[in-house]
Motif scaffolding. Structure first.
Motif, PDB file in Angstrom:
ATOM      1  N   GLY A  48      15.748 -20.840  -0.933  1.00 48.14           N
ATOM      2  CA  GLY A  48      16.212 -20.767   0.443  1.00 48.14           C
ATOM      3  C   GLY A  48      16.899 -19.465   0.769  1.00 48.14           C
ATOM      4  O   GLY A  48      16.786 -18.475   0.043  1.00 48.14           O
TER       5      GLY A  48
ATOM      6  N   PHE B 213      21.968 -19.050   0.185  1.00 45.22           N
ATOM      7  CA  PHE B 213      22.511 -19.920  -0.850  1.00 45.22           C
ATOM      8  C   PHE B 213      23.006 -19.018  -1.983  1.00 45.22           C
ATOM      9  O   PHE B 213      22.327 -18.828  -2.994  1.00 45.22           O
ATOM     10  CB  PHE B 213      21.441 -20.875  -1.386  1.00 45.22           C
ATOM     11  CG  PHE B 213      20.971 -21.912  -0.410  1.00 45.22           C
ATOM     12  CD1 PHE B 213      21.829 -22.473   0.523  1.00 45.22           C
ATOM     13  CD2 PHE B 213      19.663 -22.356  -0.432  1.00 45.22           C
ATOM     14  CE1 PHE B 213      21.392 -23.447   1.415  1.00 45.22           C
ATOM     15  CE2 PHE B 213      19.211 -23.333   0.451  1.00 45.22           C
ATOM     16  CZ  PHE B 213      20.076 -23.873   1.382  1.00 45.22           C
TER      17      PHE B 213
ATOM     18  N   LYS C 116      24.381 -29.540  -3.122  1.00 42.30           N
ATOM     19  CA  LYS C 116      24.035 -29.463  -1.700  1.00 42.30           C
ATOM     20  C   LYS C 116      22.851 -28.517  -1.498  1.00 42.30           C
ATOM     21  O   LYS C 116      21.926 -28.821  -0.736  1.00 42.30           O
ATOM     22  CB  LYS C 116      25.251 -28.986  -0.894  1.00 42.30           C
ATOM     23  CG  LYS C 116      25.019 -28.966   0.609  1.00 42.30           C
ATOM     24  CD  LYS C 116      26.285 -28.567   1.355  1.00 42.30           C
ATOM     25  CE  LYS C 116      26.053 -28.554   2.855  1.00 42.30           C
ATOM     26  NZ  LYS C 116      27.279 -28.149   3.599  1.00 42.30           N
ATOM     27  N   TRP C 117      22.886 -27.377  -2.180  1.00 41.12           N
ATOM     28  CA  TRP C 117      21.761 -26.449  -2.099  1.00 41.12           C
ATOM     29  C   TRP C 117      20.461 -27.130  -2.517  1.00 41.12           C
ATOM     30  O   TRP C 117      19.431 -26.998  -1.857  1.00 41.12           O
ATOM     31  CB  TRP C 117      21.997 -25.239  -3.003  1.00 41.12           C
ATOM     32  CG  TRP C 117      23.081 -24.317  -2.580  1.00 41.12           C
ATOM     33  CD1 TRP C 117      23.763 -24.305  -1.400  1.00 41.12           C
ATOM     34  CD2 TRP C 117      23.622 -23.241  -3.360  1.00 41.12           C
ATOM     35  NE1 TRP C 117      24.696 -23.286  -1.394  1.00 41.12           N
ATOM     36  CE2 TRP C 117      24.626 -22.621  -2.572  1.00 41.12           C
ATOM     37  CE3 TRP C 117      23.362 -22.749  -4.631  1.00 41.12           C
ATOM     38  CZ2 TRP C 117      25.363 -21.531  -3.028  1.00 41.12           C
ATOM     39  CZ3 TRP C 117      24.089 -21.655  -5.100  1.00 41.12           C
ATOM     40  CH2 TRP C 117      25.080 -21.057  -4.299  1.00 41.12           C
TER      41      TRP C 117
ATOM     42  N   SER D  97      19.560 -30.067  -2.414  1.00 41.90           N
ATOM     43  CA  SER D  97      19.106 -31.127  -1.511  1.00 41.90           C
ATOM     44  C   SER D  97      18.434 -30.576  -0.253  1.00 41.90           C
ATOM     45  O   SER D  97      17.889 -31.341   0.541  1.00 41.90           O
ATOM     46  CB  SER D  97      20.283 -32.014  -1.102  1.00 41.90           C
ATOM     47  OG  SER D  97      21.171 -31.307  -0.231  1.00 41.90           O
ATOM     48  N   LYS D  98      18.479 -29.263  -0.077  1.00 37.60           N
ATOM     49  CA  LYS D  98      17.946 -28.649   1.142  1.00 37.60           C
ATOM     50  C   LYS D  98      16.520 -28.137   0.928  1.00 37.60           C
ATOM     51  O   LYS D  98      16.158 -27.695  -0.161  1.00 37.60           O
ATOM     52  CB  LYS D  98      18.826 -27.468   1.577  1.00 37.60           C
ATOM     53  CG  LYS D  98      20.291 -27.816   1.835  1.00 37.60           C
ATOM     54  CD  LYS D  98      20.469 -28.615   3.102  1.00 37.60           C
ATOM     55  CE  LYS D  98      21.949 -28.834   3.413  1.00 37.60           C
ATOM     56  NZ  LYS D  98      22.137 -29.608   4.641  1.00 37.60           N
ATOM     57  N   ASN D  99      15.735 -28.173   1.982  1.00 42.09           N
ATOM     58  CA  ASN D  99      14.409 -27.567   2.001  1.00 42.09           C
ATOM     59  C   ASN D  99      14.391 -26.527   3.113  1.00 42.09           C
ATOM     60  O   ASN D  99      14.604 -26.860   4.284  1.00 42.09           O
ATOM     61  CB  ASN D  99      13.328 -28.627   2.242  1.00 42.09           C
ATOM     62  CG  ASN D  99      11.922 -28.048   2.234  1.00 42.09           C
ATOM     63  OD1 ASN D  99      11.569 -27.208   3.051  1.00 42.09           O
ATOM     64  ND2 ASN D  99      11.111 -28.502   1.291  1.00 42.09           N
ATOM     65  N   GLN D 100      14.171 -25.275   2.753  1.00 42.32           N
ATOM     66  CA  GLN D 100      14.280 -24.181   3.715  1.00 42.32           C
ATOM     67  C   GLN D 100      13.313 -24.336   4.882  1.00 42.32           C
ATOM     68  O   GLN D 100      13.623 -23.962   6.011  1.00 42.32           O
ATOM     69  CB  GLN D 100      14.033 -22.844   3.005  1.00 42.32           C
ATOM     70  CG  GLN D 100      14.138 -21.611   3.886  1.00 42.32           C
ATOM     71  CD  GLN D 100      15.547 -21.333   4.363  1.00 42.32           C
ATOM     72  OE1 GLN D 100      16.521 -21.811   3.774  1.00 42.32           O
ATOM     73  NE2 GLN D 100      15.690 -20.551   5.417  1.00 42.32           N
TER      74      GLN D 100
ATOM     75  N   TYR E 133      12.294 -27.089   6.404  1.00 40.13           N
ATOM     76  CA  TYR E 133      12.816 -28.032   7.391  1.00 40.13           C
ATOM     77  C   TYR E 133      14.227 -27.671   7.836  1.00 40.13           C
ATOM     78  O   TYR E 133      14.676 -28.074   8.905  1.00 40.13           O
ATOM     79  CB  TYR E 133      12.804 -29.446   6.812  1.00 40.13           C
ATOM     80  CG  TYR E 133      11.413 -29.949   6.526  1.00 40.13           C
ATOM     81  CD1 TYR E 133      10.568 -30.313   7.570  1.00 40.13           C
ATOM     82  CD2 TYR E 133      10.928 -30.035   5.229  1.00 40.13           C
ATOM     83  CE1 TYR E 133       9.276 -30.751   7.326  1.00 40.13           C
ATOM     84  CE2 TYR E 133       9.640 -30.479   4.969  1.00 40.13           C
ATOM     85  CZ  TYR E 133       8.824 -30.832   6.018  1.00 40.13           C
ATOM     86  OH  TYR E 133       7.540 -31.260   5.785  1.00 40.13           O
ATOM     87  N   ARG E 134      14.937 -26.894   7.007  1.00 41.38           N
ATOM     88  CA  ARG E 134      16.311 -26.510   7.328  1.00 41.38           C
ATOM     89  C   ARG E 134      16.362 -25.540   8.506  1.00 41.38           C
ATOM     90  O   ARG E 134      17.288 -25.552   9.305  1.00 41.38           O
ATOM     91  CB  ARG E 134      16.929 -25.873   6.085  1.00 41.38           C
ATOM     92  CG  ARG E 134      18.299 -25.246   6.253  1.00 41.38           C
ATOM     93  CD  ARG E 134      18.813 -24.776   4.892  1.00 41.38           C
ATOM     94  NE  ARG E 134      20.016 -23.983   5.017  1.00 41.38           N
ATOM     95  CZ  ARG E 134      20.091 -22.687   4.751  1.00 41.38           C
ATOM     96  NH1 ARG E 134      19.012 -22.034   4.334  1.00 41.38           N
ATOM     97  NH2 ARG E 134      21.222 -22.037   4.882  1.00 41.38           N
TER      98      ARG E 134
END
Length: 274
Positions: free
Chosen positions: A109, A112, A133-134, A136-139, A141-142
């Protein structure tokens, strides 16, 4: 105001077709209509690339760990920073064995990053929460559906801390390359402290614009003696992609690879003046 509110609701609908979503996203942040049939502005073309330019190699090149093999093959391993650990398991990170200074980043991402200058001041519990937290994120969709990031496996990358003489923060040299040719460089100065930036052409002549909300650096910056070499390295890495930004660091004359990005500012950071 009603239009902005309407767009703000729509941009949360990540299930929308990407071609429609990027039009909503672009207008929400810039106030401009996006013409994907005949894009003219730089950011319009970045949105076009999100939707229509999809060679599979992009998935490798935006992955901050996987790209290392590409860099090694193109310009050599000695331009890569030393890796301490790469992992998708936050629990496997042993903070006691890490050096006093290091850098942590997510491979999948943007923004981060955790720069640790003094490990004794690091809150390990909070760091692990941040890393999880990082992960768990998908760039894709983020943000603004940046296609190249969609299928990257999330991992945490730990690297050595790089430091230049007389600098508390490294200057970041970002080469804008079009069809394999670097045309200008964006320099980010004192990021995280008193962040400013400026643009120059490849002859080191200042360009009369800035980008995004970061203030323009209004003083002169000395040209690095090896700037020409940096440009040549950026050119090799840029290959013949229609556009890519190649980021490099210059540490007391030693050049290090930073990253490659195909969608700088998510294609919504405006140039000033327009």
């Amino acid at each position: 105001m009603l239009r902005k509110l309407y767009l703000g609701i729509l941009k949360k609908c990540k299930f929308l077709p990407q071609k429609y979503f990027v039009k909503v996203y672009y207008e929400y942040y810039t106030g401009k209509n996006l013409n994907l049939d005949a894009p003219k502005e730089f950011n319009e073309k970045i949105q076009w690339l999100k939707v229509f330019y999809r060679p599979r190699i992009l998935n490798e090149l935006v992955d901050k760990y996987a790209v290392r093999q590409y860099v090694k093959d193109k310009i050599g391993e000695h331009y890569l920073n030393h890796v301490i650990q790469i992992t998708s398991d936050v629990g496997s990170i042993d903070f006691r064995s890490l050096p006093q200074r290091f850098v942590a980043k997510a491979t999948h991402g943007c923004n981060f990053n955790l720069i640790v200058k003094d490990k004794s001041k690091l809150n390990e519990f909070k760091a692990r929460l941040k890393f999880r937290k990082w992960l768990s994120k998908n760039q894709y969709y983020r943000g603004g559906m940046e296609w190249a990031y969609k299928d990257i496996p999330p991992r945490i990358l730990l690297e050595h801390y790089l430091e230049a003489s007389g600098k508390t923060v490294l200057d970041d040299y970002k080469f804008y390359c079009f069809h394999g040719k670097p045309m200008m460089v964006q320099i980010d100065i004192d990021r995280g402290e008193k962040h400013r930036r400026l643009f120059l052409d490849m002859s080191w002549t200042p360009l009369p614009f800035c980008k995004g909300s970061v203030p323009l650096y209004d003083d002169s910056v000395p040209e690095p003696p090896n700037f020409h070499k940096m440009g040549k390295l950026a050119e090799k890495l840029a290959d013949n992609f229609p556009f890519v930004r190649v980021d490099l660091f210059n540490v007391d004359g030693a050049i290090y690879f930073g990253e490659m990005t195909f969608y700088p500012g998510d294609g919504r950071q405006e140039f000033i003046p327009d």
